[in-house]
Design a protein around this motif. Structure first.
Motif, PDB file in Angstrom:
ATOM      1  N   ASP A   6      26.593  67.833  58.012  1.00 42.89           N
ATOM      2  CA  ASP A   6      27.469  68.858  58.570  1.00 42.89           C
ATOM      3  C   ASP A   6      27.493  68.721  60.089  1.00 42.89           C
ATOM      4  OD1 ASP A   6      28.857  71.171  59.279  1.00 42.89           O
ATOM      5  OD2 ASP A   6      28.117  72.233  57.517  1.00 42.89           O
ATOM      6  N   THR A  10      32.269  70.237  59.959  1.00 46.65           N
ATOM      7  CA  THR A  10      32.850  69.281  59.011  1.00 46.65           C
ATOM      8  C   THR A  10      31.754  68.714  58.112  1.00 46.65           C
ATOM      9  OG1 THR A  10      34.485  68.655  60.680  1.00 46.65           O
ATOM     10  CG2 THR A  10      34.234  67.179  58.791  1.00 46.65           C
ATOM     11  N   ILE A  12      30.386  66.089  55.617  1.00 52.03           N
ATOM     12  CA  ILE A  12      30.724  64.728  55.193  1.00 52.03           C
ATOM     13  C   ILE A  12      29.692  64.285  54.161  1.00 52.03           C
ATOM     14  CG2 ILE A  12      31.165  62.365  55.932  1.00 52.03           C
ATOM     15  CD1 ILE A  12      31.597  63.464  58.765  1.00 52.03           C
ATOM     16  N   TYR A 173      36.129  59.515  60.866  1.00 50.07           N
ATOM     17  CA  TYR A 173      35.982  60.658  61.766  1.00 50.07           C
ATOM     18  C   TYR A 173      35.539  60.185  63.145  1.00 50.07           C
ATOM     19  CZ  TYR A 173      35.623  63.078  57.248  1.00 50.07           C
ATOM     20  OH  TYR A 173      35.840  63.534  55.978  1.00 50.07           O
TER      21      TYR A 173
END
Length: 243
Positions: A6, A10, A12, A173
């Motif tokens: 985290d 976000t 992942i 990302y």
């Protein structure tokens, strides 16, 4: 064991992370001004004058280079072209003369990405200055606004080098340091290293335990010996039949 990394709100999945690394990237900063009023007194009159002072340089957009394109837009070539055009040509801009269209070099046109992920192309002299008005409203002032020149010589943007964390997963990302998104991006990189290692070790341990459960335990077989009666018969002394 946590299944997600985290970062900046976000999550992942660790199992989707293929690669991650720290990089140095160029980021455009623009000037920020604030409005204030000054009361000027003369012998017969009082005049309120609006003035502007420079406050700071604020992050505006990231400059996307070739390596960023491979990371961020992998598998998204169609959308990428729709956003920025098929050709990323030019450091040339058309300017109109008295009667002729003249192509003149006007600095470099940068491919940029803002914090929402939107991509666009821009010349540095097209970037508006941000002015915080006295009533609290933020206003963008571009070079065609009469106020632009009144701000002074510090009204030009600048490019700085910013550390960023790139994570290649099912989606790709990029997270920016220097307070743009995260204050200390290096510590987030180290945290990802640690948590990724723990995730892999936990997965390996689960696999070992699963294999142990899958192998059935075989019953122990005891070698069968001679019966007691056989032992007695074998150990008894022979009988003398003549007596």
């Amino acid at each position: 064991m946590n299944a997600y990394f985290d970062i900046f709100g976000t999550p992942i999945p660790f199992k989707e992370i293929k690669e991650f690394r720290l990089v140095q990237r160029e980021y455009i900063y623009r000037p920020v001004y604030e409005e204030y009023t000054v009361l000027e007194k003369s012998f017969l009159t009082k005049t309120i004058t609006r003035k502007y002072r420079y406050v700071t340089m604020a992050p505006y957009a990231a400059i996307v280079d070739e390596s960023d394109r491979r990371w961020i837009f992998s598998g998204k070539g169609k959308d990428f072209k729709e956003n920025i055009g098929v050709e990323l040509i030019n450091d040339l801009r058309e300017t109109v003369g008295d009667k002729l269209k003249i192509k003149a070099i006007k600095g470099k046109r940068y491919l940029c990405m803002n914090q929402t992920g939107r991509t666009f192309q821009v010349y540095l002299d097209e970037i508006p200055v941000l002015v915080q008005m006295e009533d609290g409203r933020p206003i963008e002032i571009d070079k065609d606004n009469p106020l632009f020149m009144a701000l002074g010589e510090a009204n030009v943007p600048a490019i700085d080098i910013v550390p960023a964390l790139l994570i290649k997963a099912k989606e790709d990302y990029i997270f920016w340091g220097n307070g743009i998104q995260l204050k200390d991006i290096e510590s987030e990189y180290r945290r990802l290293q640690i948590e990724m290692t723990e995730f892999k070790q936990g997965g390996t341990q689960k696999l070992i335990e699963k294999k142990r459960i899958a192998i059935p335990k075989l019953p122990k077989f005891v070698k069968k010996g001679k019966s007691d009666s056989e032992s007695v018969m074998n150990n008894s002394e022979p009988v003398d039949q003549d007596n």
